[in-house]
Design a protein around this motif. Structure first.
Motif, PDB file in Angstrom:
ATOM      1  N   ALA A  26       0.838  -1.189   0.000  1.00 33.97           N
ATOM      2  CA  ALA A  26       0.000   0.000   0.000  1.00 33.97           C
ATOM      3  C   ALA A  26       0.877   1.243   0.000  1.00 33.97           C
ATOM      4  N   ILE A  51      -1.662  -0.876  -6.342  1.00 31.86           N
ATOM      5  CA  ILE A  51      -1.696  -1.166  -4.911  1.00 31.86           C
ATOM      6  C   ILE A  51      -2.747  -0.298  -4.234  1.00 31.86           C
ATOM      7  N   ASN A  52      -3.092  -0.650  -3.037  1.00 35.40           N
ATOM      8  CA  ASN A  52      -4.113   0.060  -2.292  1.00 35.40           C
ATOM      9  C   ASN A  52      -3.568   1.332  -1.663  1.00 35.40           C
ATOM     10  N   ILE A  54      -3.739   4.023   1.563  1.00 33.32           N
ATOM     11  CA  ILE A  54      -4.093   4.090   2.982  1.00 33.32           C
ATOM     12  C   ILE A  54      -4.015   5.547   3.441  1.00 33.32           C
ATOM     13  N   THR A  70      -7.060   5.483   8.146  1.00 31.57           N
ATOM     14  CA  THR A  70      -7.561   4.382   7.332  1.00 31.57           C
ATOM     15  C   THR A  70      -8.753   3.770   8.038  1.00 31.57           C
ATOM     16  N   ILE A  86      -5.774  -4.839   4.341  1.00 30.03           N
ATOM     17  CA  ILE A  86      -5.201  -3.874   3.400  1.00 30.03           C
ATOM     18  C   ILE A  86      -4.964  -4.532   2.043  1.00 30.03           C
ATOM     19  N   GLU A  88      -6.436  -7.091   0.755  1.00 27.02           N
ATOM     20  CA  GLU A  88      -7.706  -7.449   0.117  1.00 27.02           C
ATOM     21  C   GLU A  88      -8.516  -6.218  -0.268  1.00 27.02           C
ATOM     22  N   ARG A  89      -7.979  -5.053   0.048  1.00 24.29           N
ATOM     23  CA  ARG A  89      -8.585  -3.775  -0.324  1.00 24.29           C
ATOM     24  C   ARG A  89      -9.969  -3.552   0.293  1.00 24.29           C
ATOM     25  N   ARG A  92     -10.658   1.997   3.482  1.00 22.35           N
ATOM     26  CA  ARG A  92     -10.880   3.273   2.795  1.00 22.35           C
ATOM     27  C   ARG A  92     -10.048   4.350   3.468  1.00 22.35           C
TER      28      ARG A  92
END
Length: 107
Positions: A26, A51-52, A54, A70, A86, A88-89, A92
């Motif tokens: 992330a 990537i996610n 945060i 987050t 994180i 697995e998304r 938010r």
């Protein structure tokens, strides 16, 4: 990395070099101290990297404490559960304009 597009006191930042980093899970895309533009650049970089994003306050003072964070989809009971969430998304990143700690009021 935290706030990759926010310049330090010497005018330096990680910037686009963040795109060359490998094995990231992330990237911080909502930071309480970074500007809207700096956070947007970070969000675009995270999207390019697949990537996610945060959020984090990186609070160096009360004026930014709790401004960014987050939001997890469920309570996190272990570090592994946090990382899995994180990855697995199911999170938010959030940033508010202002947070007043003494009353817990967001503006």
């Amino acid at each position: 990395p935290a706030h990759p597009f926010q310049k330090d006191m010497l005018g330096r930042c990680v910037g686009d070099r963040v795109l060359d980093l490998k094995d990231l899970v992330a990237l911080e895309v909502k930071n309480g101290s970074a500007s809207k533009e700096e956070n947007q650049k970070a969000a675009k970089a995270a999207a390019r990297m697949g990537i996610n994003g945060i959020g984090g306050s990186d609070a160096h003072g009360l004026t930014v404490l709790g401004r960014a964070y987050t939001l997890f989809s469920a309570p996190i009971k272990t570090p592994l559960a946090g990382m899995t969430t994180i990855m697995e998304r199911i999170i938010r990143p959030v940033r508010h304009k202002r947070f007043v700690p003494e009353v817990g009021k967001r503006e």
